[in-house]
Each structure stands twice: as C-alpha cells, then as structure tokens.
Design a protein around this motif. Sequence first.
Motif, mmCIF file in Angstrom:
data_model
loop_
_atom_site.group_PDB
_atom_site.id
_atom_site.type_symbol
_atom_site.label_atom_id
_atom_site.label_comp_id
_atom_site.label_asym_id
_atom_site.label_seq_id
_atom_site.Cartn_x
_atom_site.Cartn_y
_atom_site.Cartn_z
ATOM 1 N N GLN A 12 36.298 31.145 46.822
ATOM 2 C CA GLN A 12 34.845 31.259 46.776
ATOM 3 C C GLN A 12 34.362 32.397 47.664
ATOM 4 N N THR A 13 34.922 32.483 48.859
ATOM 5 C CA THR A 13 34.538 33.545 49.794
ATOM 6 C C THR A 13 34.878 34.917 49.230
ATOM 7 N N SER A 14 36.056 35.028 48.606
ATOM 8 C CA SER A 14 36.465 36.294 48.006
ATOM 9 C C SER A 14 35.516 36.706 46.892
ATOM 10 N N ALA A 19 31.379 40.187 44.955
ATOM 11 C CA ALA A 19 30.114 40.306 44.222
ATOM 12 C C ALA A 19 29.078 41.052 45.056
ATOM 13 N N TYR A 20 29.027 40.753 46.343
ATOM 14 C CA TYR A 20 28.064 41.435 47.213
ATOM 15 C C TYR A 20 28.338 42.937 47.235
ATOM 16 N N ILE A 33 30.901 39.752 35.242
ATOM 17 C CA ILE A 33 31.734 38.710 35.831
ATOM 18 C C ILE A 33 33.192 39.137 35.811
ATOM 19 N N ALA A 34 33.602 39.818 34.735
ATOM 20 C CA ALA A 34 34.988 40.301 34.644
ATOM 21 C C ALA A 34 35.312 41.252 35.784
ATOM 22 N N GLU A 35 34.366 42.144 36.133
ATOM 23 C CA GLU A 35 34.581 43.081 37.237
ATOM 24 C C GLU A 35 34.701 42.345 38.569
ATOM 25 N N ILE A 36 33.818 41.379 38.778
ATOM 26 C CA ILE A 36 33.855 40.619 40.027
ATOM 27 C C ILE A 36 35.190 39.895 40.167
ATOM 28 N N SER A 37 35.605 39.224 39.110
ATOM 29 C CA SER A 37 36.840 38.450 39.142
ATOM 30 C C SER A 37 38.052 39.344 39.369
ATOM 31 N N LYS A 38 38.101 40.459 38.643
ATOM 32 C CA LYS A 38 39.237 41.375 38.766
ATOM 33 C C LYS A 38 39.328 41.949 40.174
ATOM 34 N N ALA A 39 38.208 42.402 40.700
ATOM 35 C CA ALA A 39 38.203 42.990 42.046
ATOM 36 C C ALA A 39 38.546 41.962 43.115
ATOM 37 N N GLY A 45 38.349 32.975 34.293
ATOM 38 C CA GLY A 45 38.034 31.574 34.056
ATOM 39 C C GLY A 45 37.816 30.799 35.335
ATOM 40 N N THR A 46 38.485 31.215 36.415
ATOM 41 C CA THR A 46 38.346 30.544 37.704
ATOM 42 C C THR A 46 36.949 30.749 38.278
ATOM 43 N N PHE A 47 36.337 31.894 37.940
ATOM 44 C CA PHE A 47 34.986 32.190 38.419
ATOM 45 C C PHE A 47 34.047 31.032 38.125
ATOM 46 N N TYR A 48 34.176 30.440 36.921
ATOM 47 C CA TYR A 48 33.237 29.419 36.473
ATOM 48 C C TYR A 48 33.467 28.061 37.142
ATOM 49 N N LEU A 49 34.537 27.961 37.918
ATOM 50 C CA LEU A 49 34.734 26.747 38.706
ATOM 51 C C LEU A 49 33.816 26.742 39.934
ATOM 52 N N TYR A 50 33.321 27.935 40.292
ATOM 53 C CA TYR A 50 32.518 28.067 41.505
ATOM 54 C C TYR A 50 31.058 28.441 41.218
#
Length: 214
Positions: A12-14, A19-20, A33-39, A45-50
């Motif tokens: 979550q912190t990552s 994102a910031y 969202i793809a950019e945030i997750s990749k970076a 898919g894990t993004f949507y858990l948070y």
Amino acid sequence: MGKIELNKLQKQTSLLNTAYELFTTKGVNKTSIAEISKAAGIAKGTFYLYFKDKYDIRNKLISHESSKLFGKAKTALDEYQIQTKKVDFIDQIIFIVDYIINELSQNQSLLAFISKNLSWGIFKQALTKNVAPEDVNFQDVFYKMIDESDEKIENPEIMIFQIIELVSSTAYSAIINKEPVDVETLKPYLYQTIRTIIINHQSGDEKYLPKFGI
C-alpha cells in the motif's frame, strides 16, 4: 504486526508513494493505474485490493499528505510550547497555519496537487480517517485543542471549514502566482482574518462541539 500485515502495508505504501510521484509530475489525468502498478513493482490486479480506482488513491493521497502536514505542524507547535511558552487557542491555530504555509512554499508540487484536487469532502476524510498507520486524526487533535484551551466554540466544523477554504485559496495564489501580493506580505492580513473567524465562533454559552458530519 505479522508478516502478512507488514507485506500488505508495504505494498500500500509503495502504491501511495508511486502514485504521488506520478501525479505530481505527470498529473492525475495523464497517469494510469497500469503505470502506477508497474512503477511500484506490483501487479495491476493487486492495485484493486487496496484502492477502488485512480481517483480513490488520489483522494487517499490528499488525505495522507494533508495528515502528514498537520502532524508535522502540531509536533512543531508542541515543541514550541515546551521550549518557549504556552500560547492561546487562536495563536495555536495561526501557528499551525503558518507552519503549513511555509512547508507548502518549499514544496510547491505538493501545494499544486492538494489545491487542484481538494474538496471539503476529501479534506473531511483527512480530518477523520487515517490512510496510513502514522497519519494523525485531525478531528481528535482539534477537539483536544479546544478542550484544553477551555474555549467555547460554536459550530467548530464551520469554523475550520472557513479557515481551510480561506487559507487554501489565498495561499495558493500568493505562493504560486504572487497575487495579489507575495505570501509573506499576505500573512498579517490572512492571520487577522483567521483571528476574526475564530472570535466570531466563540461563545459565552454552554460549550457546543458537534462531531464532524453531524
């Protein structure tokens, strides 16, 4: 904290930190969202858990960053009162506002991010809900400040709303555009207005402290 909980917190912190960085460099609309997750090194898919979507993480970021700012300001106030002198409720509020303005003057990307995306509903979430374990619950601290000062404040939510709206709009213009004047020139006028707002909410009647949202 167990290993599973720690791993969740780290992810979550990552995501929040990544994102910031992207939001403040590329902008919210140009970040996916793809950019945030990749970076962040996390599966999309894990993004949507948070977070529900990009705007959910944006709102939580505003809450998180606002909480961090307020927490630093409150710590500085506490240290000042220990080392120098105890100040009254009005001067405590002005001290916190002044500290936050100075911090935003040094971090204009944060100022732009918060100001462009801020609404009372989002900020109210920052007042009452913690995004990360280290976040400060502004509501609890705010009411504690009132209680410890023995001030009798009518409609404190309206009061803090007026102050936040005043500071966010005038400070942004003065810091970013130096309009109508630079922020240091503006401060005495701004702080006198804040004093007036607080005085207008003081009451000699029985203390009235409704909770936020009621």
